[in-house]
Design an enzyme around this catalytic site. Structure first.
Site, PDB file in Angstrom:
ATOM      1  N   GLU A  51       9.871   1.304  10.608  1.00  0.00           N
ATOM      2  CA  GLU A  51      10.916   2.273  10.249  1.00  0.00           C
ATOM      3  C   GLU A  51      10.292   3.645  10.391  1.00  0.00           C
ATOM      4  OE1 GLU A  51      13.935   1.663   9.785  1.00  0.00           O
ATOM      5  OE2 GLU A  51      14.059  -0.426   9.165  1.00  0.00           O
ATOM      6  N   GLU A  71      10.807  16.811  14.327  1.00  0.00           N
ATOM      7  CA  GLU A  71      11.280  16.455  12.982  1.00  0.00           C
ATOM      8  C   GLU A  71      10.583  17.385  11.986  1.00  0.00           C
ATOM      9  OE1 GLU A  71       9.767  12.808  11.210  1.00  0.00           O
ATOM     10  OE2 GLU A  71      11.656  12.507  10.155  1.00  0.00           O
ATOM     11  N   CYS A  91      14.029  10.553   5.851  1.00  0.00           N
ATOM     12  CA  CYS A  91      14.060  10.152   7.265  1.00  0.00           C
ATOM     13  C   CYS A  91      15.435  10.390   7.846  1.00  0.00           C
ATOM     14  CB  CYS A  91      13.633   8.695   7.405  1.00  0.00           C
ATOM     15  SG  CYS A  91      14.559   7.564   6.369  1.00  0.00           S
ATOM     16  N   LYS A 108       0.833  -1.204   0.000  1.00  0.00           N
ATOM     17  CA  LYS A 108       0.000   0.000   0.000  1.00  0.00           C
ATOM     18  C   LYS A 108       0.868   1.255   0.000  1.00  0.00           C
ATOM     19  CE  LYS A 108      -1.735   2.529   3.320  1.00  0.00           C
ATOM     20  NZ  LYS A 108      -1.710   3.852   2.694  1.00  0.00           N
TER      21      LYS A 108
END
Ligand code: NAD
Length: 471
Positions: A244, A375, A278, A171
């Site tokens: 992750e 972040e 990331c 997905k």
């Protein structure tokens, strides 16, 4: 094959349209340019069933043949690099060159995994018995992928999951479904029906997958907040899980670097893919002896970088991928401005369509400010001054993230000694953003658990099965 129309899901090796669709927006102009199928719960059930049905035969295929099939898919992806890169730029925003790098990277990673072996370990071999552990596939894997690197992050999951003998329901993010749907279409003639199923949908689809009783493992890449929901959603069926998640990577720059050489490297460590990586540098700690000249060199370099529509030649940085992230990044910049922080490069958004935020550098904001602690995942970077190594290591290790970090110095040994003290899954020394297909990649702390890549990543798609045989 038509790459710029006819977006269908793939279930049991066949094209599937959904009862409804959702819009896909080009972030460079904020215009809807395509519609993707919005998978219904019944269609997800069918995709999972197709994967379940295909599993026993796929698991029984000899490893070398599975290797060949995965190589075949990798080759098909790379051969379609030209249209795939253009489609990826339209839905993701990244410049064509970067999009091509991503498509080729996805193919090359998948190819590299095919060199991995599933190890068999003999623990005991005595006169009485032999104890031998094999690695067997888990069953059906749900692969859930974010929007920043839709293809490469899908490849991280597909390659090892399929090699290990699992079947997959993949997905993509609703912001970037199209190129992934086309990978599903490519796979129809390469993999047996049901081995790779691709579904697309809105916000409800991910939770349906994590709770689905027909799925054995979730391999998820995305934000930590969603990762927690994924874990909660999968608890009822005790699924295996690889998470992750996000990072807030610190780069620590020692005073002995060559400023003119390292400034562009540090710039790209933070701003490649518009900061939407990331493992991008998200906090830049610079020794006070070189803070001013290095900050000036990075700002000077940043002014030369061309931001614009990724489909136009010469663009080095595209727009932010989606409206929600665009708003989030602008909010972080507004917070910095409202708090009176100094800007080395000022991030005011230009008028006009598209989710563009100019490159923004913030000059030594407080350690506990939002732009340092959160972040940002966009083109805004705080530069922070440090004097003492112990202090900077403590600041770098503060917080819940532990994805990666980097140390920059002319003295590799000195840099390595500092890198050893970083509480992160990956440490880079005078380099960033290189992930080897052969080495484990994963987060410490709340940046996730489980790893991708390397033998360890492959083993994450297996159960151990120990045979104890009497002699
Ligand atoms: P996100 O968490 O919002 O979405 C990721 C995926 O999860 C999407 O496909 C989304 O549709 C799906 N999803 C959303 N809610 C769900 C739910 N409740 N259950 C199951 N699935 C759900 O992340 P994003 O905004 O797409 O991506 C950005 C984040 O991803 C950043 O935090 C970034 O650091 C992280 N990321 C991590 C890595 C890594 O390898 N550690 C790599 C890339 C990005």
């Amino acid at each position: 094959m038509e790459f710029f129309a006819d977006y269908t899901m793939t279930t049991g090796g066949a094209a599937v349209s959904a009862p409804s669709t959702f819009d896909v927006v080009n972030p460079a102009n904020a215009q809807v340019f395509a519609a993707a199928p919005d998978c219904s719960p019944e269609q997800l059930d069918l995709a999972v069933q197709a994967a379940r049905d295909a599993f026993p035969a796929w698991a029984a295929v000899p490893l070398d043949e599975r290797r060949d099939r995965v190589r075949g898919l990798a080759r098909a992806i790379m051969e379609a690099a030209e249209p795939l890169k253009r489609l990826l730029t339209m839905e993701q925003g990244k410049p064509h060159a970067d999009a091509e790098g991503e498509v080729m990277g996805a193919g090359l990673m998948m190819q590299a995994y095919t060199g991995l072996d599933l190890p068999t370990a003999v623990a005991e071999d005595t006169a009485e018995h032999r104890v031998e552990t094999h690695r067997v596939p888990l069953g059906v894997v749900a692969a859930i992928v974010p929007w920043n690197y839709p293809l490469i992050l899908a490849a991280f999951k597909l390659g090892p999951a399929l090699l290990a003998g699992n079947t997959v329901v993949l997905k993509p993010s609703p912001y970037t479904p199209l190129s992934t749907l086309k990978i599903g279409e490519l796979a129809r003639s390469i993999l047996p029906p049901g081995v790779l199923n691709v579904v697309s949908g809105g916000d409800a689809l991910g939770p349906w997958m994590t709770a689905h009783p027909g799925i054995d493992k979730v391999s998820f890449t995305g934000s930590a907040a969603t990762g927690k929901r994924v874990m909660a959603g999968a608890a009822g069926t005790l699924k295996r899980m690889t998470l992750e998640l996000g990072g807030n990577d610190a780069a620590i720059v020692l005073p002995d670097i060559d400023i003119e050489t390292v400034a562009p490297q540090l710039f790209w460590s933070a701003f490649a893919n518009n900061g939407q990586i990331c493992i991008a540098t998200k906090r830049l700690y610079v020794h006070e002896d070189i803070y001013e000249p290095l900050a000036a060199a990075i700002a000077r370099y940043a002014r030369t970088v061309k931001v614009g529509d990724g489909a136009l030649q010469g663009t080095q940085i595209g727009p932010i991928n989606n409206r929600a992230q665009f708003d989030r990044v602008r909010d972080l910049i507004a917070d910095a401005r409202d708090n009176g922080f100094k800007f080395l490069l000022d991030g005011r958004s230009p008028d006009g369509p598209g989710y563009f935020v100019p490159i923004t550098l913030i000059d030594d904001p407080p350690e506990d400010s939002r732009i340092v602690q959160e972040e940002q995942f966009g083109p805004v970077l705080p530069l922070l001054r440090f004097r003492d190594v112990d202090d900077v290591v403590a600041r770098a290790n503060r917080g819940e993230n532990g994805l990666a970090g980097s140390v920059w110095s002319a003295d590799t040994e000195k840099a390595t000694a500092i890198a050893r003290r970083l509480a992160t899954g990956t440490v880079f020394i005078n380099k960033v953003q290189y992930l080897s297909p052969l080495a484990p990649f994963g987060g410490h702390k709340q940046s996730g658990f489980g790893v991708e890549n390397g033998v360890e990543g492959l083993l994450g798609y297996t159960n151990a099965q120990t045979f104890v045989t009497a002699k």
